[in-house]
Design an enzyme around this catalytic site. Structure first.
Site, PDB file in Angstrom:
ATOM      1  N   ALA A 228       8.164   5.954   1.743  1.00  0.00           N
ATOM      2  CA  ALA A 228       8.643   6.398   0.420  1.00  0.00           C
ATOM      3  C   ALA A 228       7.527   7.158  -0.290  1.00  0.00           C
ATOM      4  CB  ALA A 228       9.098   5.197  -0.411  1.00  0.00           C
ATOM      5  N   CYS A 281      -2.178   5.507  -5.174  1.00  0.00           N
ATOM      6  CA  CYS A 281      -1.321   5.207  -4.010  1.00  0.00           C
ATOM      7  C   CYS A 281      -1.138   6.341  -2.999  1.00  0.00           C
ATOM      8  CB  CYS A 281       0.044   4.753  -4.496  1.00  0.00           C
ATOM      9  SG  CYS A 281      -0.038   3.213  -5.408  1.00  0.00           S
TER      10      CYS A 281
HETATM   11  P1  NAD Z   1      -5.744  -3.067  -8.910  1.00  0.00           P
HETATM   12  O1  NAD Z   1      -7.028  -2.632  -8.354  1.00  0.00           O
HETATM   13  O2  NAD Z   1      -5.319  -2.605 -10.257  1.00  0.00           O
HETATM   14  O3  NAD Z   1      -5.695  -4.678  -8.932  1.00  0.00           O
HETATM   15  C1  NAD Z   1      -6.017  -5.479  -7.843  1.00  0.00           C
HETATM   16  C2  NAD Z   1      -6.726  -6.730  -8.361  1.00  0.00           C
HETATM   17  O4  NAD Z   1      -6.897  -7.651  -7.262  1.00  0.00           O
HETATM   18  C3  NAD Z   1      -8.133  -6.479  -8.912  1.00  0.00           C
HETATM   19  O5  NAD Z   1      -8.183  -6.883 -10.268  1.00  0.00           O
HETATM   20  C4  NAD Z   1      -9.053  -7.339  -8.037  1.00  0.00           C
HETATM   21  O6  NAD Z   1     -10.116  -7.929  -8.751  1.00  0.00           O
HETATM   22  C5  NAD Z   1      -8.092  -8.385  -7.518  1.00  0.00           C
HETATM   23  N1  NAD Z   1      -8.526  -9.059  -6.285  1.00  0.00           N
HETATM   24  C6  NAD Z   1      -8.960  -8.499  -5.131  1.00  0.00           C
HETATM   25  N2  NAD Z   1      -9.208  -9.458  -4.214  1.00  0.00           N
HETATM   26  C7  NAD Z   1      -8.935 -10.649  -4.802  1.00  0.00           C
HETATM   27  C8  NAD Z   1      -8.980 -11.997  -4.354  1.00  0.00           C
HETATM   28  N3  NAD Z   1      -9.334 -12.299  -3.112  1.00  0.00           N
HETATM   29  N4  NAD Z   1      -8.632 -12.970  -5.220  1.00  0.00           N
HETATM   30  C9  NAD Z   1      -8.248 -12.674  -6.492  1.00  0.00           C
HETATM   31  N5  NAD Z   1      -8.170 -11.410  -6.964  1.00  0.00           N
HETATM   32  C10 NAD Z   1      -8.500 -10.409  -6.128  1.00  0.00           C
HETATM   33  O7  NAD Z   1      -4.632  -2.667  -7.830  1.00  0.00           O
HETATM   34  P2  NAD Z   1      -3.098  -2.284  -8.112  1.00  0.00           P
HETATM   35  O8  NAD Z   1      -3.002  -0.883  -8.573  1.00  0.00           O
HETATM   36  O9  NAD Z   1      -2.463  -3.367  -8.910  1.00  0.00           O
HETATM   37  O10 NAD Z   1      -2.510  -2.312  -6.629  1.00  0.00           O
HETATM   38  C11 NAD Z   1      -2.332  -3.514  -5.924  1.00  0.00           C
HETATM   39  C12 NAD Z   1      -1.540  -3.225  -4.663  1.00  0.00           C
HETATM   40  O11 NAD Z   1      -0.225  -2.754  -5.012  1.00  0.00           O
HETATM   41  C13 NAD Z   1      -2.146  -2.148  -3.765  1.00  0.00           C
HETATM   42  O12 NAD Z   1      -1.896  -2.487  -2.425  1.00  0.00           O
HETATM   43  C14 NAD Z   1      -1.359  -0.903  -4.138  1.00  0.00           C
HETATM   44  O13 NAD Z   1      -1.303   0.015  -3.084  1.00  0.00           O
HETATM   45  C15 NAD Z   1       0.014  -1.468  -4.410  1.00  0.00           C
HETATM   46  N6  NAD Z   1       0.831  -0.693  -5.359  1.00  0.00           N
HETATM   47  C16 NAD Z   1       0.242  -0.119  -6.460  1.00  0.00           C
HETATM   48  C17 NAD Z   1       1.038   0.579  -7.368  1.00  0.00           C
HETATM   49  C18 NAD Z   1       0.439   1.228  -8.591  1.00  0.00           C
HETATM   50  O14 NAD Z   1       1.134   1.999  -9.231  1.00  0.00           O
HETATM   51  N7  NAD Z   1      -0.809   0.953  -8.936  1.00  0.00           N
HETATM   52  C19 NAD Z   1       2.419   0.650  -7.174  1.00  0.00           C
HETATM   53  C20 NAD Z   1       2.973   0.030  -6.063  1.00  0.00           C
HETATM   54  C21 NAD Z   1       2.165  -0.638  -5.165  1.00  0.00           C
HETATM   55  C1  UDX Z   2       3.755   6.275  -7.026  1.00  0.00           C
HETATM   56  C2  UDX Z   2       5.229   6.080  -6.629  1.00  0.00           C
HETATM   57  O1  UDX Z   2       6.041   6.946  -7.420  1.00  0.00           O
HETATM   58  C3  UDX Z   2       5.648   4.626  -6.840  1.00  0.00           C
HETATM   59  O2  UDX Z   2       6.991   4.430  -6.376  1.00  0.00           O
HETATM   60  C4  UDX Z   2       4.699   3.748  -6.040  1.00  0.00           C
HETATM   61  O3  UDX Z   2       5.060   2.401  -6.218  1.00  0.00           O
HETATM   62  C5  UDX Z   2       3.267   3.980  -6.474  1.00  0.00           C
HETATM   63  O4  UDX Z   2       2.929   5.372  -6.299  1.00  0.00           O
HETATM   64  P1  UDX Z   2       2.446   6.554  -9.305  1.00  0.00           P
HETATM   65  O5  UDX Z   2       1.346   7.040  -8.445  1.00  0.00           O
HETATM   66  O6  UDX Z   2       2.167   5.495 -10.303  1.00  0.00           O
HETATM   67  O7  UDX Z   2       3.657   6.016  -8.418  1.00  0.00           O
HETATM   68  O8  UDX Z   2       3.060   7.796 -10.139  1.00  0.00           O
HETATM   69  P2  UDX Z   2       4.053   9.010  -9.745  1.00  0.00           P
HETATM   70  O9  UDX Z   2       5.000   9.191 -10.848  1.00  0.00           O
HETATM   71  O10 UDX Z   2       4.609   8.859  -8.403  1.00  0.00           O
HETATM   72  O11 UDX Z   2       3.064  10.260  -9.764  1.00  0.00           O
HETATM   73  C6  UDX Z   2       2.060  10.425  -8.774  1.00  0.00           C
HETATM   74  C7  UDX Z   2       1.356  11.744  -8.999  1.00  0.00           C
HETATM   75  O12 UDX Z   2       2.214  12.843  -8.674  1.00  0.00           O
HETATM   76  C8  UDX Z   2       0.896  11.975 -10.437  1.00  0.00           C
HETATM   77  O13 UDX Z   2      -0.382  12.557 -10.438  1.00  0.00           O
HETATM   78  C9  UDX Z   2       1.924  12.936 -10.992  1.00  0.00           C
HETATM   79  O14 UDX Z   2       1.434  13.745 -12.035  1.00  0.00           O
HETATM   80  C10 UDX Z   2       2.242  13.768  -9.761  1.00  0.00           C
HETATM   81  N1  UDX Z   2       3.567  14.380  -9.815  1.00  0.00           N
HETATM   82  C11 UDX Z   2       4.685  13.614  -9.800  1.00  0.00           C
HETATM   83  C12 UDX Z   2       3.676  15.765  -9.890  1.00  0.00           C
HETATM   84  O15 UDX Z   2       2.656  16.480  -9.906  1.00  0.00           O
HETATM   85  N2  UDX Z   2       4.924  16.323  -9.915  1.00  0.00           N
HETATM   86  C13 UDX Z   2       6.066  15.593  -9.895  1.00  0.00           C
HETATM   87  O16 UDX Z   2       7.161  16.180  -9.928  1.00  0.00           O
HETATM   88  C14 UDX Z   2       5.940  14.186  -9.837  1.00  0.00           C
END
Ligand code: NAD
Ligand code: UDX
Length: 477
Positions: A228, A281
């Protein structure tokens, strides 16, 4: 109510763990929800009375925290006790790209997943359902299972324990996380144990209709998440590649996007040209996909997805080159205003923001930057640019070359150019003709997010360059 699940815990209080658990706590008042993290400062911020100090900025998050924190939602550093009292443990830790060793630069670093699995193995009591929320490579559930199973044997100290592992990847996007969690397009659950799957389904059923809950095998679930993100990123790279062609040919990318997106088979989302995708991501997940393909000798597939990343990087460098060329081939000691440093609007997150690469390029060319972002702090900007020191020279200091601005006027004053790098809604309200009077002449606005209606500047002598269109000086006359 759900299958004897009374307490759940989430390891990782980041951009996913915090908002996701806040929504679960709000929708399932009968559950006790604990979010744990090793990072004490982060947990203190989540517990801060002043809700403007939460570590994550997301529209709607403050209200949720206000409603649930201290009632059925808790933030804690006591990982041991939280795991021990939980019937279900979500793993939502970071899975960054490996920096060194086998697979460096491509593979996901699973050290935080492994340490979480070891903590669960050590501290869990009785039966625990372990839910992978982090985005991880296909077959990581196998690693988690192996660690958990090894703890079931040979320890007299630990009361009898058992585990099942589910994959439940998160699809929220930052900036719209709360809406995405409340109204998900789908909820994906991969696993083998029907009882455990049902226990998780019963939690989601409190606010998500059952038709939206997809059950798959665990590997399909893990791979669907990577796919995705790869597809979404590919759309951004596709439209960005066409934006470059529009600038050469006199076409307008916003018109092309609209015309293309109205084909229902293509759809209108993710067709906005810009400075390239950022966020924590897309890049990491595509690199991970590339790595997995190479492991299975699918080199053509790996190369195909790698091109999505190459175009993204190229787009950022391309924009810098255009800016430098328009400013007479040099930006040395020129003041350039940067509007927006977050990787997209409505978040304070700067991870992989296109602003990092573009600002770095300009600083290497000798520019002085003034940055305005409504939610990003100077410390995060400075941290994002810390690798620059080596690229420029040893005496280079970020604070001597980059400063923050608290108003558009201050940012514009004496600037040669202003770049729009994030599409914050307040930037759409700027009165450009007024602001540009404060700038040095000839002044340039570079709209890298396609938010300015360039037709308003037909008669103006203000130079505006817009992504996927070009300059009003070249294209409107
Ligand atoms: P983040 O860095 O914001 O948070 C992760 C947290 O985990 C940190 O605060 C860190 O201190 C903690 N951590 C690490 N190891 C640990 C341990 N052993 N025990 C306790 N705490 C621990 O990361 P995030 O953006 O929340 O992403 C988390 C996961 O979700 C990643 O795999 C990411 O790819 C996925 N994901 C992120 C997004 C997004 O938009 N950020 C969306 C969908 C999926
Ligand atoms: C993405 C996925 O959308 C989400 O489903 C997944 O769980 C985490 O990764 P995120 O990275 O938070 O989410 O934001 P998203 O809205 O996907 O934008 C990603 C990047 O693409 C941003 O820098 C955004 O500005 C850019 N983008 C997005 C564009 O440049 N053009 C678009 O039309 C859409």
């Amino acid at each position: 109510m759900s299958d004897g699940i009374k307490t759940i815990c989430c390891i990782g209080a980041g951009y996913v763990g915090g908002p996701t658990m806040a929504v679960i706590a709000d929708k399932c008042k009968y559950l006790k929800v604990i979010v744990v993290d090793l990072n004490k400062d982060k947990i203190n911020s989540w517990n801060n009375e002043d809700l403007t100090k939460l570590p994550v900025y997301e529209p709607g998050l403050k209200d949720l925290i206000k409603r649930c924190r201290g009632k059925n939602l808790f933030f804690s550093t006591n990982i041991q006790q939280s795991i021990a009292e939980s019937d279900m443990v979500f793993i939502s830790v970071n899975t960054p790209t490996k920096q060194t060793g086998l697979g460096a630069g491509e593979a996901s670093d699973l050290k935080f997943i492994e340490s979480s699995a070891r903590s669960i193995a050590e501290f869990a009591i009785g039966h625990t359902i372990v839910v992978e929320k982090s985005t991880i490579p296909v077959k990581t559930a196998e690693v988690i299972k192996t660690i958990l199973i090894s703890s079931q044997k040979g320890s007299e100290k630990i009361p009898e324990k058992s585990f099942t592992v589910l994959s439940n990847p998160e699809f929220l996007a930052e900036g719209t996380a709360i809406d995405d969690l409340i109204n998900p397009s789908r909820v994906l659950i991969g696993g083998e144990s029907k009882t455990s799957i049902n226990a998780l389904v019963n939690i989601y059923k409190n606010w998500v209709s059952e038709e939206k809950i997809i059950k798959t095998n665990i590997w399909s679930s893990e791979l669907s998440k990577l796919t995705a993100n790869a597809f979404l990123a590919q759309r951004v790279s596709s439209i960005n590649s066409i934006s470059a062609l529009c600038e050469k040919t006199g076409a307008d990318i916003s018109e092309v996007s609209k015309a293309v997106g109205m084909d229902y088979r293509i759809g209108r989302h993710f067709l906005k040209a810009g400075p390239g995708f950022g966020g924590s991501c897309f890049k990491k997940d595509i690199l991970n996909l590339v790595y997995i393909c190479k492991l299975y000798d699918l080199n053509e597939v790996a190369n195909y997805w790698n091109e999505v990343l190459k175009i993204n990087h190229w787009q950022q460098n391309r924009l810098t080159n255009i800016i430098v060329k328009k400013l007479f081939g040099t930006v040395t000691n020129k003041k350039i205003g940067i509007l927006g440093f977050a990787f997209k609007a409505n978040t304070n997150d700067t991870r992989e923001s296109p602003a990092i690469n573009i600002c770095s390029n300009l600083l290497m060319e000798g520019a002085k930057l003034t940055i305005y972002d409504p939610k990003v702090k100077f410390k995060d900007i400075s941290n994002s640019l810390k690798n620059l020191k080596n690229a420029v020279n040893d005496s280079f200091k970020i604070e001597e070359n980059v400063c923050m601005s608290s108003s558009f006027e201050q940012l514009a004053n004496g600037s040669d150019a202003i770049l729009i790098l994030t599409e914050w809604v307040e930037f759409k309200e700027i009165e450009w003709l007024k602001i540009s009077k404060l700038m040095r002449k000839p002044s340039w606005i570079f709209d890298c997010r396609d938010i300015i209606d360039i037709n308003h500047f037909r008669e103006s002598d203000l130079n505006i360059w817009k992504i996927g269109f070009g300059s009003n000086m070249d294209n409107l006359k």
